[in-house]
Design a protein around this motif. Structure first.
Motif, PDB file in Angstrom:
ATOM      1  N   SER A  29      38.946  21.324 -12.963  1.00  0.00           N
ATOM      2  CA  SER A  29      37.958  20.243 -12.974  1.00  0.00           C
ATOM      3  C   SER A  29      36.978  20.452 -14.127  1.00  0.00           C
ATOM      4  O   SER A  29      36.661  21.579 -14.503  1.00  0.00           O
ATOM      5  CB  SER A  29      37.175  20.206 -11.656  1.00  0.00           C
ATOM      6  OG  SER A  29      38.015  19.931 -10.567  1.00  0.00           O
ATOM      7  N   ARG A  30      36.514  19.349 -14.683  1.00  0.00           N
ATOM      8  CA  ARG A  30      35.493  19.373 -15.733  1.00  0.00           C
ATOM      9  C   ARG A  30      34.268  18.661 -15.167  1.00  0.00           C
ATOM     10  O   ARG A  30      34.360  17.513 -14.743  1.00  0.00           O
ATOM     11  CB  ARG A  30      36.025  18.697 -16.997  1.00  0.00           C
ATOM     12  CG  ARG A  30      37.101  19.522 -17.696  1.00  0.00           C
ATOM     13  CD  ARG A  30      37.917  18.702 -18.685  1.00  0.00           C
ATOM     14  NE  ARG A  30      37.113  18.060 -19.702  1.00  0.00           N
ATOM     15  CZ  ARG A  30      36.634  18.684 -20.790  1.00  0.00           C
ATOM     16  NH1 ARG A  30      36.888  19.987 -20.958  1.00  0.00           N
ATOM     17  NH2 ARG A  30      35.939  18.042 -21.687  1.00  0.00           N
ATOM     18  N   ILE A  31      33.138  19.328 -15.181  1.00  0.00           N
ATOM     19  CA  ILE A  31      31.976  18.877 -14.430  1.00  0.00           C
ATOM     20  C   ILE A  31      30.815  18.544 -15.354  1.00  0.00           C
ATOM     21  O   ILE A  31      30.380  19.380 -16.154  1.00  0.00           O
ATOM     22  CB  ILE A  31      31.539  19.963 -13.409  1.00  0.00           C
ATOM     23  CG1 ILE A  31      32.644  20.211 -12.378  1.00  0.00           C
ATOM     24  CG2 ILE A  31      30.254  19.564 -12.688  1.00  0.00           C
ATOM     25  CD1 ILE A  31      33.517  21.375 -12.680  1.00  0.00           C
ATOM     26  N   THR A  32      30.312  17.324 -15.251  1.00  0.00           N
ATOM     27  CA  THR A  32      29.108  16.933 -15.987  1.00  0.00           C
ATOM     28  C   THR A  32      27.878  17.365 -15.196  1.00  0.00           C
ATOM     29  O   THR A  32      27.979  17.769 -14.039  1.00  0.00           O
ATOM     30  CB  THR A  32      29.047  15.409 -16.182  1.00  0.00           C
ATOM     31  OG1 THR A  32      28.895  14.796 -14.893  1.00  0.00           O
ATOM     32  CG2 THR A  32      30.293  14.881 -16.867  1.00  0.00           C
ATOM     33  N   PHE A  33      26.710  17.223 -15.812  1.00  0.00           N
ATOM     34  CA  PHE A  33      25.484  17.615 -15.115  1.00  0.00           C
ATOM     35  C   PHE A  33      25.245  16.733 -13.894  1.00  0.00           C
ATOM     36  O   PHE A  33      24.758  17.210 -12.861  1.00  0.00           O
ATOM     37  CB  PHE A  33      24.275  17.542 -16.055  1.00  0.00           C
ATOM     38  CG  PHE A  33      22.988  17.879 -15.354  1.00  0.00           C
ATOM     39  CD1 PHE A  33      22.788  19.131 -14.802  1.00  0.00           C
ATOM     40  CD2 PHE A  33      21.986  16.928 -15.219  1.00  0.00           C
ATOM     41  CE1 PHE A  33      21.610  19.444 -14.134  1.00  0.00           C
ATOM     42  CE2 PHE A  33      20.804  17.235 -14.556  1.00  0.00           C
ATOM     43  CZ  PHE A  33      20.619  18.502 -14.008  1.00  0.00           C
ATOM     44  N   LYS A  34      25.571  15.458 -13.989  1.00  0.00           N
ATOM     45  CA  LYS A  34      25.371  14.579 -12.838  1.00  0.00           C
ATOM     46  C   LYS A  34      26.249  15.020 -11.660  1.00  0.00           C
ATOM     47  O   LYS A  34      25.792  15.047 -10.510  1.00  0.00           O
ATOM     48  CB  LYS A  34      25.653  13.127 -13.217  1.00  0.00           C
ATOM     49  CG  LYS A  34      24.597  12.533 -14.146  1.00  0.00           C
ATOM     50  CD  LYS A  34      24.889  11.081 -14.482  1.00  0.00           C
ATOM     51  CE  LYS A  34      23.812  10.507 -15.392  1.00  0.00           C
ATOM     52  NZ  LYS A  34      24.063   9.104 -15.749  1.00  0.00           N
ATOM     53  N   MET A  35      27.500  15.369 -11.943  1.00  0.00           N
ATOM     54  CA  MET A  35      28.377  15.833 -10.875  1.00  0.00           C
ATOM     55  C   MET A  35      27.911  17.182 -10.356  1.00  0.00           C
ATOM     56  O   MET A  35      27.990  17.455  -9.142  1.00  0.00           O
ATOM     57  CB  MET A  35      29.817  15.925 -11.378  1.00  0.00           C
ATOM     58  CG  MET A  35      30.832  16.120 -10.260  1.00  0.00           C
ATOM     59  SD  MET A  35      30.874  14.705  -9.124  1.00  0.00           S
ATOM     60  CE  MET A  35      31.505  15.477  -7.647  1.00  0.00           C
ATOM     61  N   PHE A  36      27.430  18.028 -11.229  1.00  0.00           N
ATOM     62  CA  PHE A  36      26.889  19.319 -10.811  1.00  0.00           C
ATOM     63  C   PHE A  36      25.687  19.118  -9.893  1.00  0.00           C
ATOM     64  O   PHE A  36      25.522  19.836  -8.896  1.00  0.00           O
ATOM     65  CB  PHE A  36      26.478  20.137 -12.038  1.00  0.00           C
ATOM     66  CG  PHE A  36      25.881  21.480 -11.697  1.00  0.00           C
ATOM     67  CD1 PHE A  36      26.680  22.527 -11.277  1.00  0.00           C
ATOM     68  CD2 PHE A  36      24.512  21.686 -11.801  1.00  0.00           C
ATOM     69  CE1 PHE A  36      26.134  23.770 -10.959  1.00  0.00           C
ATOM     70  CE2 PHE A  36      23.954  22.913 -11.494  1.00  0.00           C
ATOM     71  CZ  PHE A  36      24.768  23.968 -11.067  1.00  0.00           C
ATOM     72  N   SER A  37      24.879  18.123 -10.190  1.00  0.00           N
ATOM     73  CA  SER A  37      23.709  17.831  -9.365  1.00  0.00           C
ATOM     74  C   SER A  37      24.111  17.347  -7.980  1.00  0.00           C
ATOM     75  O   SER A  37      23.515  17.733  -6.974  1.00  0.00           O
ATOM     76  CB  SER A  37      22.824  16.784 -10.055  1.00  0.00           C
ATOM     77  OG  SER A  37      22.318  17.270 -11.278  1.00  0.00           O
ATOM     78  N   VAL A  38      25.126  16.489  -7.911  1.00  0.00           N
ATOM     79  CA  VAL A  38      25.630  16.025  -6.617  1.00  0.00           C
ATOM     80  C   VAL A  38      26.160  17.211  -5.816  1.00  0.00           C
ATOM     81  O   VAL A  38      25.884  17.354  -4.613  1.00  0.00           O
ATOM     82  CB  VAL A  38      26.740  14.968  -6.810  1.00  0.00           C
ATOM     83  CG1 VAL A  38      27.415  14.640  -5.477  1.00  0.00           C
ATOM     84  CG2 VAL A  38      26.173  13.699  -7.437  1.00  0.00           C
ATOM     85  N   THR A  39      26.910  18.085  -6.477  1.00  0.00           N
ATOM     86  CA  THR A  39      27.474  19.262  -5.822  1.00  0.00           C
ATOM     87  C   THR A  39      26.375  20.163  -5.279  1.00  0.00           C
ATOM     88  O   THR A  39      26.428  20.615  -4.123  1.00  0.00           O
ATOM     89  CB  THR A  39      28.346  20.049  -6.812  1.00  0.00           C
ATOM     90  OG1 THR A  39      29.357  19.189  -7.356  1.00  0.00           O
ATOM     91  CG2 THR A  39      29.013  21.235  -6.130  1.00  0.00           C
ATOM     92  N   THR A  40      25.365  20.429  -6.102  1.00  0.00           N
ATOM     93  CA  THR A  40      24.283  21.320  -5.684  1.00  0.00           C
ATOM     94  C   THR A  40      23.472  20.691  -4.559  1.00  0.00           C
ATOM     95  O   THR A  40      23.061  21.389  -3.613  1.00  0.00           O
ATOM     96  CB  THR A  40      23.365  21.646  -6.873  1.00  0.00           C
ATOM     97  OG1 THR A  40      24.154  22.048  -7.995  1.00  0.00           O
ATOM     98  CG2 THR A  40      22.406  22.764  -6.530  1.00  0.00           C
ATOM     99  N   ALA A  41      23.249  19.389  -4.630  1.00  0.00           N
ATOM    100  CA  ALA A  41      22.500  18.704  -3.572  1.00  0.00           C
ATOM    101  C   ALA A  41      23.235  18.798  -2.238  1.00  0.00           C
ATOM    102  O   ALA A  41      22.615  19.005  -1.186  1.00  0.00           O
ATOM    103  CB  ALA A  41      22.273  17.244  -3.956  1.00  0.00           C
ATOM    104  N   LEU A  42      24.565  18.667  -2.267  1.00  0.00           N
ATOM    105  CA  LEU A  42      25.337  18.803  -1.034  1.00  0.00           C
ATOM    106  C   LEU A  42      25.302  20.248  -0.538  1.00  0.00           C
ATOM    107  O   LEU A  42      25.204  20.497   0.671  1.00  0.00           O
ATOM    108  CB  LEU A  42      26.780  18.343  -1.246  1.00  0.00           C
ATOM    109  CG  LEU A  42      27.688  18.396  -0.013  1.00  0.00           C
ATOM    110  CD1 LEU A  42      27.087  17.652   1.173  1.00  0.00           C
ATOM    111  CD2 LEU A  42      29.076  17.835  -0.337  1.00  0.00           C
TER     112      LEU A  42
END
Length: 251
Positions: free
Chosen positions: A121-134
């Protein structure tokens, strides 16, 4: 070959790096400036595994006051400054977020599977933020649901994930970010929770809600409970009682 795994990891590594390398602060500001934009760039679009579930739509649920904390960890791993990190870099970055420092391995694996993030997977900051929030949502679950996470069969979760996501996206709009509490109550009743347990779950999920609705991130954090409820139904579909969890010692 150079060892790619840093000797110092976690929050200590992030803090030390930002203290020693002034350029990281400037890079962080660029990451945050792009992140507050409502425009989804090409890099964001490439992170989507399929065209149905729009996980990046859930970025709207991320608390903007926490972006700098997430951004520090992300920026350190984004060594080539292209706004994308690898799966392995994401794992290192997650270790550097103070709010999830106590997260168990099983909790992390649960979150990654829910969001369909795997090696490659390649993760942008927005996706990283969603992941961290979850991840943050999972770490503050009550003790009963946390235990369900630790006991979770990840293969079973993978098999049933589409079903539970479709329950949330019941309207067919895969960019939805909220459902009503009444919609969730129907599922809790069907699973055999009594009124007190039902109120506890709803109350816990809604405690930080300003709208009285259930967010996608909160719903996904409680998937282990919903899996348990579903198993109750499968075990005895004719049992219409509301005290199944009490009978199992789950009060």
């Amino acid at each position: 070959m150079e060892n790619l795994v840093p000797k110092v990891r976690g929050v200590t590594r992030v803090n030390a790096a930002f203290k020693e390398r002034a350029e990281l602060g400037k890079r962080l500001q660029n990451v945050l400036k792009e992140a507050i934009s409502d425009v989804m760039g090409q890099a964001d679009i490439k992170t989507r595994k399929d065209s149905t579930i729009d996980y990046l739509a859930q970025y709207r649920l991320v608390d903007r006051s926490r972006l700098e904390m997430y951004g520090r960890a992300f920026t350190l791993e984004d060594e080539d400054e292209n706004g994308i990190i690898s799966y392995e870099q994401m794992l290192l970055a997650l270790e550097g977020v103070p709010s999830i420092a106590g997260m168990s391995r099983k909790q992390l694996l649960f979150v990654l599977q829910v969001l369909e993030l795997f090696p490659g997977s390649r993760i942008t900051f927005k996706m990283f933020s969603v992941t961290t929030a979850l991840c943050e949502k999972v770490t503050i679950l009550d003790a009963f649901v946390k235990q369900l996470v630790e006991e979770l069969d990840l293969f079973d979760l993978e098999c049933k994930l589409d079903m539970f996501r479709n329950m949330f996206f019941v309207t067919g709009d895969y960019s939805v970010t909220f459902i009503t509490a009444d919609q969730l109550r129907i599922e809790l009743k069907a699973g055999g929770l009594n009124q007190q347990q039902e109120d506890h779950v709803i109350g816990h999920i809604l405690q930080n809600s300003e709208t009285g609705e259930i967010s996608f991130l909160d719903y996904m954090a409680y998937l282990p409970l919903f899996l348990s409820i579903h198993q109750n139904i499968c075990d005895n579909a004719l049992d219409m009682s509301r005290n199944k969890y009490q009978r199992k010692g789950r009060t």
